[in-house]
Design a protein around this motif. Structure first.
Motif, PDB file in Angstrom:
ATOM      1  N   ASN A   1      10.490  -9.959   4.083  1.00  0.00           N
ATOM      2  CA  ASN A   1       9.305 -10.559   3.489  1.00  0.00           C
ATOM      3  C   ASN A   1       9.152 -11.953   4.101  1.00  0.00           C
ATOM      4  O   ASN A   1      10.140 -12.642   4.318  1.00  0.00           O
TER       5      ASN A   1
ATOM      6  N   GLY B   1       2.753  -7.881  -2.014  1.00  0.00           N
ATOM      7  CA  GLY B   1       2.268  -9.212  -1.682  1.00  0.00           C
ATOM      8  C   GLY B   1       2.594 -10.228  -2.761  1.00  0.00           C
ATOM      9  O   GLY B   1       3.315  -9.949  -3.728  1.00  0.00           O
TER      10      GLY B   1
ATOM     11  N   GLN C   1       3.814  -3.031  -0.273  1.00  0.00           N
ATOM     12  CA  GLN C   1       2.759  -4.012   0.011  1.00  0.00           C
ATOM     13  C   GLN C   1       2.262  -4.711  -1.259  1.00  0.00           C
ATOM     14  O   GLN C   1       1.062  -4.865  -1.475  1.00  0.00           O
TER      15      GLN C   1
ATOM     16  N   GLY D   1       5.549  -7.846   1.895  1.00  0.00           N
ATOM     17  CA  GLY D   1       4.588  -8.884   2.255  1.00  0.00           C
ATOM     18  C   GLY D   1       4.576 -10.051   1.289  1.00  0.00           C
ATOM     19  O   GLY D   1       3.551 -10.715   1.125  1.00  0.00           O
TER      20      GLY D   1
END
Length: 86
Positions: free
Chosen positions: A60, A9, A7, A34
């Motif tokens: 993703n 991001g 995670q 992510g």
């Protein structure tokens, strides 16, 4: 470097893209993190990733914008650019 499912991001991808240690990597696998188009663009514009032989960003949400950034990167190998140039 294998850092799947953490995670990270976009913020994590941006931080990694800014790292001064990127030139030591030959493989970067970042699936299920992510990462969106902003993070993909940061990776595409990271000069330190010019030595990569493989970049994995599966699962993703990079979208078409992220794919375009990776496909047109001046730093990624022709092989990697071709994988994202759909």
């Amino acid at each position: 470097l294998y850092i799947a499912d953490n995670q990270l991001g976009d913020e994590g991808a941006i931080a990694l893209a800014r790292s001064r240690h990127l030139d030591t990597m030959s493989i970067l696998k970042m699936s299920d993190n992510g990462i969106g188009p902003v993070g993909a663009a940061a990776l595409a514009n990271a000069p330190g990733l010019s030595g990569l032989s493989d970049l994995g960003l599966s699962n993703n949400p990079i979208g078409r914008e992220g794919e375009r950034a990776l496909a047109s990167s001046p730093y990624l190998s022709e092989y990697i650019r071709g994988r994202y140039g759909t």
